[in-house]
Design a protein around this motif. Structure first.
Motif, PDB file in Angstrom:
ATOM      1  N   TYR A 360       0.864  -1.190   0.000  1.00  0.00           N
ATOM      2  CA  TYR A 360       0.000   0.000   0.000  1.00  0.00           C
ATOM      3  C   TYR A 360       0.893   1.230   0.000  1.00  0.00           C
ATOM      4  O   TYR A 360       1.700   1.399   0.917  1.00  0.00           O
ATOM      5  N   THR A 361       0.783   2.055  -1.034  1.00  0.00           N
ATOM      6  CA  THR A 361       1.674   3.218  -1.112  1.00  0.00           C
ATOM      7  C   THR A 361       0.962   4.398  -1.775  1.00  0.00           C
ATOM      8  O   THR A 361      -0.263   4.397  -1.881  1.00  0.00           O
ATOM      9  N   ALA A 362       1.749   5.401  -2.190  1.00  0.00           N
ATOM     10  CA  ALA A 362       1.178   6.635  -2.724  1.00  0.00           C
ATOM     11  C   ALA A 362       1.631   6.863  -4.163  1.00  0.00           C
ATOM     12  O   ALA A 362       2.731   6.467  -4.535  1.00  0.00           O
ATOM     13  N   PRO A 363       0.792   7.525  -4.965  1.00  0.00           N
ATOM     14  CA  PRO A 363       1.162   7.792  -6.361  1.00  0.00           C
ATOM     15  C   PRO A 363       2.519   8.478  -6.498  1.00  0.00           C
ATOM     16  O   PRO A 363       3.282   8.171  -7.409  1.00  0.00           O
ATOM     17  N   THR A 364       2.824   9.405  -5.603  1.00  0.00           N
ATOM     18  CA  THR A 364       4.089  10.130  -5.717  1.00  0.00           C
ATOM     19  C   THR A 364       5.278   9.170  -5.605  1.00  0.00           C
ATOM     20  O   THR A 364       6.270   9.306  -6.319  1.00  0.00           O
ATOM     21  N   LEU A 385       3.269 -10.884  -4.167  1.00  0.00           N
ATOM     22  CA  LEU A 385       2.236  -9.837  -4.123  1.00  0.00           C
ATOM     23  C   LEU A 385       0.910 -10.358  -4.653  1.00  0.00           C
ATOM     24  O   LEU A 385       0.880 -11.081  -5.657  1.00  0.00           O
ATOM     25  N   ARG A 386      -0.175  -9.992  -3.978  1.00  0.00           N
ATOM     26  CA  ARG A 386      -1.493 -10.346  -4.512  1.00  0.00           C
ATOM     27  C   ARG A 386      -2.417  -9.141  -4.604  1.00  0.00           C
ATOM     28  O   ARG A 386      -3.437  -9.170  -5.284  1.00  0.00           O
ATOM     29  N   LEU A 387      -2.042  -8.054  -3.905  1.00  0.00           N
ATOM     30  CA  LEU A 387      -2.910  -6.881  -3.877  1.00  0.00           C
ATOM     31  C   LEU A 387      -2.042  -5.633  -3.720  1.00  0.00           C
ATOM     32  O   LEU A 387      -1.043  -5.650  -2.991  1.00  0.00           O
ATOM     33  N   LEU A 388      -2.429  -4.549  -4.423  1.00  0.00           N
ATOM     34  CA  LEU A 388      -1.706  -3.286  -4.301  1.00  0.00           C
ATOM     35  C   LEU A 388      -2.681  -2.216  -3.818  1.00  0.00           C
ATOM     36  O   LEU A 388      -3.898  -2.378  -3.951  1.00  0.00           O
ATOM     37  N   GLY A 389      -2.134  -1.129  -3.271  1.00  0.00           N
ATOM     38  CA  GLY A 389      -3.002  -0.051  -2.805  1.00  0.00           C
ATOM     39  C   GLY A 389      -2.376   1.295  -3.080  1.00  0.00           C
ATOM     40  O   GLY A 389      -1.158   1.419  -3.186  1.00  0.00           O
ATOM     41  N   SER A 390      -3.241   2.312  -3.207  1.00  0.00           N
ATOM     42  CA  SER A 390      -2.775   3.669  -3.483  1.00  0.00           C
ATOM     43  C   SER A 390      -3.580   4.648  -2.640  1.00  0.00           C
ATOM     44  O   SER A 390      -4.771   4.459  -2.427  1.00  0.00           O
ATOM     45  N   VAL A 391      -2.934   5.711  -2.193  1.00  0.00           N
ATOM     46  CA  VAL A 391      -3.607   6.706  -1.359  1.00  0.00           C
ATOM     47  C   VAL A 391      -2.876   8.037  -1.406  1.00  0.00           C
ATOM     48  O   VAL A 391      -1.675   8.074  -1.636  1.00  0.00           O
TER      49      VAL A 391
END
Ligand code: PRX
Length: 636
Positions: A360-364, A385-391
């Motif tokens: 889970y990370t950020a676009p920047t 890895l099975r899932l990614l996240g953005s915030v």
């Protein structure tokens, strides 16, 4: 309102694969959504019943004093019971809570049992320093496991933690210590970030050296880097080494029984005006909301290894590095340092080494790592890895695709989670089975009712831009601005009476998917960090050469926005490259290195309205060579 981003394609859809659907706990999203929306209180009561309570609530929601909502009224709990104690007393005792990777290559493995042990000890250290229920403790540390330990220790004894991100400087830290009237500061000797040493203890010393003095009587210092620091031992102030205090403390500590609505923490965030606001979150509703959103969105299971690459000092870290993963009994990875240090594959080596399954990370950060090319991730086995996240900000299609293809190998759904410090947890987000559209957080979470409205508060038709508002309360919402109920009501609940105003503009497409456009107030998102133009302007004006200042954000390839300052000089001061450089450094010193302006320009006048308000919109248009729009209010 902000400009349109034409690059987003509202018709591009990525459907979940059969493997993703097979594994998902929630298979029929629409059915869960329909049932939850039909009876939100029932949905939240069911989520709450998965947690431990010392005493069950007698009312799920009390909305009799809007906008001061109460959740799980009459319930007694403590978030630490759910995050730590219950695991330490179960078969999860020896399961890893945290895997820690230092920037210098050192490693730590901490089980739930060990975490409980350290939290108990530090809770006793705080008690020994006279910290009581309701007292505030400022935590200003690098990314070490003692940071969550300190937070949990505060929560355990009913004290209110106020974490200040370690990238803030002296004045920002001092302001937050003064505003919260903290009794104790917990810090480190220093921190390693991207090969640099951050002198955290020196910054604390400078922040506390002030008149009028702060209420801080004790400072606890965790030795991380071993750099020599001065330990004060004076009439009004005692410095203690963390390890010495811990050695002397008992490892037995009762968890305080808290009311569901008792404060858990305050966290400062920037608004459009004035000083940063301390949003207050509570033990009961925040526990339930972060626990349930995390469980649904990342669909966590016992065998997951989860890594949220944010900093615990921001809301993302509070909710989704510390509290929600622990309440769900998950193993988390915490990495101390910079993403591309010593080489651009640092992150990918961590994913491979610890077999991370959710990132889970950020676009920047994605854009920053993307610059180095896809050969770096290719060097590592990312098959865990099975899932990614953005915030943190809208993810642009290019970054989405790079993340999806090169990191997720075109088989890991990306959970684009829209939320805020104020909301406590995810608000608009998919779960793994929801068809994705790159750049959209898809649809509001279970029970969340969002609406995009015009200036008058009327819903706008699909595909039109408007203000994003939320119609009903949710358990994770901030309860107030600490010490300023009126400001809370004014900031969030008065622009559109009866609704929560997010400060964002957005569009909803024909499929009901939400597309966040950006802030409509004077808040800037720079590398995902949130700044108010007012605080940056007051930092500039605090420089002796500056009479007046205006700050705007301009698009930046990696950081999303970059800070540009425009200043009028005081008589006797002349424009020069040295002065402009000094002004940039001055902002970095006052607020933090992350707030250093890209550029400061000296101007003869600032565009203002007849009532004297700086027209930042006009500055922005001029800087980008865009049409100036309506300038009828411009003072000639
Ligand atoms: O503008 C939105 C943006 O970040 C703001 C909230 O910032 P903060 O309180 O610092 O919290 C950030 C982490 C939760 C929002 O008003 N934002 C956050 N997530 C997204 C986003 N914009 C678009 N898409 C997102 N996923």
């Amino acid at each position: 309102m902000s400009e349109t981003n034409q690059a987003f394609d509202h018709s591009l859809v990525f459907n979940p694969s059969p493997e993703v659907i097979a594994r998902a706990r929630i298979k029929d999203w629409d059915a869960v959504k329909a049932a939850a929306d039909a009876d939100p209180q029932k949905y939240w009561a069911e989520c709450a019943s998965e947690l431990d309570w010392y005493q069950t609530w007698n009312q799920v929601l009390d909305d009799s004093k809007k906008p001061f909502f109460k959740w799980f009224v009459g319930g007694k709990t403590n978030i630490v019971q759910n995050a730590v104690d219950r695991h330490a007393e179960s078969a999860r005792r020896n399961k890893l809570a945290y895997i820690w990777q230092g920037e210098d290559g050192s490693e730590r493995f901490m089980s739930y049992g060990e975490l409980a042990h350290d939290v108990n000890k530090f809770a006793n250290v705080l008690k020994g320093l006279g910290v009581n229920r309701g007292d505030r403790v400022t935590i200003y540390m690098g990314r070490v496991l003692e940071l969550p330990i300190a937070m949990l220790a505060c929560a355990k004894i009913g004290a209110i933690h106020s974490v200040v991100y370690g990238g803030f400087s002296v004045d920002a830290l001092r302001g937050r210590i003064q505003d919260s009237q903290s009794k104790v500061v917990v810090t480190c000797d220093g921190a390693y970030v991207s090969g640099k040493h951050i002198d955290l203890k020196d910054i604390v010393d400078a922040a506390l050296y002030t008149d009028p003095p702060t209420p801080v009587k004790d400072v606890v210092v965790y030795k991380r880097t071993g750099k020599e620091v001065r330990m004060f031992n004076e009439e009004n102030r005692r410095d203690h080494w963390w390890h010495e205090a811990m050695n002397a403390a008992s490892s037995v500590c009762e968890t305080e029984v808290m009311d569901a609505e008792d404060p858990l923490f305050i966290l400062y965030t920037s608004g459009s005006t004035g000083k940063p606001k301390a949003l207050l979150h509570t033990h009961g509703g925040y526990s339930v909301y972060t626990y349930a959103t995390f469980r649904a969105v990342f669909d966590v299971q016992e065998d997951d290894r989860y890594w949220c690459a944010a900093d615990p000092g921001w809301i993302t870290g509070h909710s989704y590095i510390v509290y929600a993963p622990l309440m769900n009994g998950v193993t988390s990875v915490v990495y101390e340092g910079g993403p591309s240090y010593p080489a651009p594959d640092r992150w990918w080596s961590i994913v491979a080494k610890y077999r991370v399954s959710i990132l889970y990370t950020a676009p920047t950060a994605i854009r920053g790592l993307m610059r180095f090319g896809a050969d770096w991730p290719k060097k590592h086995d990312l098959s865990s890895l099975r899932l990614l996240g953005s915030v943190g900000e809208p993810i642009n299609p290019e970054a989405w695709r790079w993340f999806y293809e090169n990191i997720g190998n075109s088989r890991c759904p990306i959970m684009d989670t829209w939320w805020q410090t104020e909301t406590g947890g995810f608000m608009i987000t998919p779960t793994p089975v929801v068809p994705l559209k790159p750049g959209s957080g898809t649809r509001p979470f279970f029970t969340i009712k969002a609406e995009i409205v015009d200036d008058q508060g009327n819903a706008v038709p699909p595909e039109s831009e408007g203000y994003l508002t939320i119609l009903q309360p949710w358990p994770g919402m901030a309860r107030t601005i600490y010490g300023d109920d009126q400001r809370y009501a004014d900031t969030y609940w008065s622009r559109f009476p009866g609704r929560y105003f997010t400060g964002d503009s957005a569009r909803m497409d024909k499929d009901g998917y939400y597309w966040i456009i950006g802030r409509v107030d004077d808040v800037l998102k720079v590398s995902g960090y949130r700044f108010g133009t007012a605080e940056l302007e007051s930092a500039l004006v605090a420089h002796p050469a500056v009479a007046e200042a205006a700050v705007i954000g301009l698009p930046h390839e990696v950081r999303g926005n970059a800070i540009y300052g425009y200043v009028l000089l005081r008589t006797g001061h002349k424009d020069s490259p040295e002065l402009r450089e000094a002004l940039r450094n001055h902002v970095a010193k006052m607020v933090g290195p992350i707030a250093k302006p890209e550029k400061v320009e000296v101007v003869d006048r600032l565009p203002k309205t007849r009532s004297g308000k700086i027209m930042r919109r006009l500055l922005k248009a001029r800087a980008q060579g865009l049409p100036e729009g309506d300038i009828s209010t411009l003072e000639e």
